[in-house]
Design a protein around this motif. Structure first.
Motif, PDB file in Angstrom:
ATOM      1  N   UNK A 174       0.838  -1.193   0.000  1.00 59.88           N
ATOM      2  CA  UNK A 174       0.000   0.000   0.000  1.00 59.88           C
ATOM      3  C   UNK A 174       0.870   1.239   0.000  1.00 59.88           C
ATOM      4  N   UNK A 175       0.687   2.053  -1.033  1.00 59.46           N
ATOM      5  CA  UNK A 175       1.341   3.358  -1.039  1.00 59.46           C
ATOM      6  C   UNK A 175       0.263   4.359  -0.648  1.00 59.46           C
ATOM      7  N   UNK A 214      -3.099   5.020  -3.043  1.00 57.08           N
ATOM      8  CA  UNK A 214      -4.342   5.710  -2.708  1.00 57.08           C
ATOM      9  C   UNK A 214      -4.073   7.210  -2.696  1.00 57.08           C
ATOM     10  N   UNK A 215      -4.767   7.922  -3.591  1.00 57.64           N
ATOM     11  CA  UNK A 215      -4.521   9.354  -3.735  1.00 57.64           C
ATOM     12  C   UNK A 215      -5.648  10.166  -3.103  1.00 57.64           C
ATOM     13  N   UNK A 216      -5.298  10.934  -2.090  1.00 63.54           N
ATOM     14  CA  UNK A 216      -6.258  11.820  -1.424  1.00 63.54           C
ATOM     15  C   UNK A 216      -5.626  13.216  -1.380  1.00 63.54           C
ATOM     16  N   UNK A 217      -6.399  14.279  -1.721  1.00 68.63           N
ATOM     17  CA  UNK A 217      -5.825  15.629  -1.679  1.00 68.63           C
ATOM     18  C   UNK A 217      -5.258  15.966  -0.294  1.00 68.63           C
ATOM     19  N   UNK A 218      -4.112  16.661  -0.276  1.00 66.49           N
ATOM     20  CA  UNK A 218      -3.423  16.936   0.982  1.00 66.49           C
ATOM     21  C   UNK A 218      -4.269  17.723   1.990  1.00 66.49           C
ATOM     22  N   UNK A 260       8.898   5.556  -5.377  1.00 67.15           N
ATOM     23  CA  UNK A 260       8.205   4.279  -5.183  1.00 67.15           C
ATOM     24  C   UNK A 260       7.154   4.067  -6.266  1.00 67.15           C
ATOM     25  N   UNK A 261       6.430   5.154  -6.578  1.00 70.44           N
ATOM     26  CA  UNK A 261       5.409   5.058  -7.622  1.00 70.44           C
ATOM     27  C   UNK A 261       6.068   4.697  -8.959  1.00 70.44           C
ATOM     28  N   UNK A 284      -3.634   2.790  -9.213  1.00 68.77           N
ATOM     29  CA  UNK A 284      -3.900   4.049  -8.514  1.00 68.77           C
ATOM     30  C   UNK A 284      -5.389   4.236  -8.299  1.00 68.77           C
ATOM     31  N   UNK A 285      -5.750   4.646  -7.106  1.00 66.25           N
ATOM     32  CA  UNK A 285      -7.164   4.887  -6.798  1.00 66.25           C
ATOM     33  C   UNK A 285      -7.309   6.249  -6.150  1.00 66.25           C
ATOM     34  N   UNK A 286      -8.193   7.058  -6.688  1.00 62.85           N
ATOM     35  CA  UNK A 286      -8.475   8.354  -6.067  1.00 62.85           C
ATOM     36  C   UNK A 286      -9.541   8.153  -5.001  1.00 62.85           C
ATOM     37  N   UNK A 287      -9.320   8.765  -3.838  1.00 60.65           N
ATOM     38  CA  UNK A 287     -10.294   8.628  -2.755  1.00 60.65           C
ATOM     39  C   UNK A 287     -10.487   9.979  -2.076  1.00 60.65           C
TER      40      UNK A 287
END
Ligand code: ADP
Ligand code: ZN
Length: 219
Positions: free
Chosen positions: A5-6, A113-117, A182-183, A194-197
């Motif tokens: 998990x990144x 897992x990409x979540x805005x900062x 890593x990506x 990649x998953x946007x959440x």
């Protein structure tokens, strides 16, 4: 099967990881939890790790890799594992490949897992952890039934040293610095997913976990 998990601290990695691990019958291994266990038991490793953790910095690779290696040798890893919080550096990623290679296993998927900062900073500020077990609550979105008390074990809830705003900012900075390599590493290996959440895209950790399971099933 091994899934890494990144995703930044606060991206929901832990929640997604627990769901996937349970559904796919894989061990759930969190290096952050392993370190905190050592801290609690006041082991030598815990004492060494604490100085880095309190500042939101990475524990040196040598220590971290050795700890993970021992964990991977346990019986419950037979079917594979979801690795939450490892690797955090390219060096750790290479070591992991080498470790798994010894038993003819490999990393099958790297889930980013990409979540805005801005969403992340808010989430972490609202987090509370249980002193008894490792359960995590969100005082806004997932509050305990009784304020300050864990639903599961009755333990006291507290804000971890590394959940305080200044440290959170440093953890995000540390994350950004290592995330890209890593990506790239897993993109080159052709196993990056990649998953946007988050609220903006209307996807919860549960949604992400189910999407991933669906993807694996159809692969
Ligand atoms: P996060 O919310 O940042 O994902 P974790 O609970 O995974 O937090 O980790 C807590 C701390 O443990 C990190 O800030 C770091 O100091 C240490 N740590 C965890 N995993 C690693 C790793 N793979 N390499 C180095 N340090 C780690
Ligand atoms: Zn608890």
């Amino acid at each position: 099967m091994f899934i890494v998990l990144l995703g930044a601290p606060g991206s929901g990695k832990g929640t997604v990881g627990k769901i996937i691990a349970e559904d796919l019958k894989l061990a759930h291994i969190s290096t952050g939890d392993l370190f905190r266990e050592n801290l609690k038991n006041e082991t030598e490793l815990g004492k060494e790790a604490k100085q880095y953790m309190d500042k939101g910095e990475l524990v040196p690779d040598e220590v971290t890799i050795k700890m993970l290696k021992e964990r991977l040798n346990k019986a419950d890893v037979e079917n594979g594992a979801v690795l939450d919080g490892f690797p955090r550096t390219k060096n750790q990623a290479i070591s992991l490949d080498n470790m798994l290679n010894q038993t003819k296993a490999k990393v099958d998927m790297a889930l980013n897992i990409e979540v805005p900062f801005d969403e992340i900073v808010e989430r972490i500020a609202n987090r509370r952890s249980c002193r008894g077990c490792t359960e995590i609550y969100n005082v806004v979105f997932n509050p305990p039934k009784t304020e300050g008390i864990c639903d599961k074990c009755g333990g006291e809830l507290y804000q971890r040293e590394d959940q305080k705003p200044e440290v959170v900012k440093n953890r995000l900075k540390v994350y950004s610095e290592s995330a890209e390599e890593l990506i790239n590493y897993y993109e080159n290996a052709k196993i990056l997913y990649s998953a946007k959440a988050g609220d903006k895209v209307g996807k919860t950790s549960y949604d992400v976990a189910k999407d991933v399971e669906e993807y694996i099933k159809n692969k």
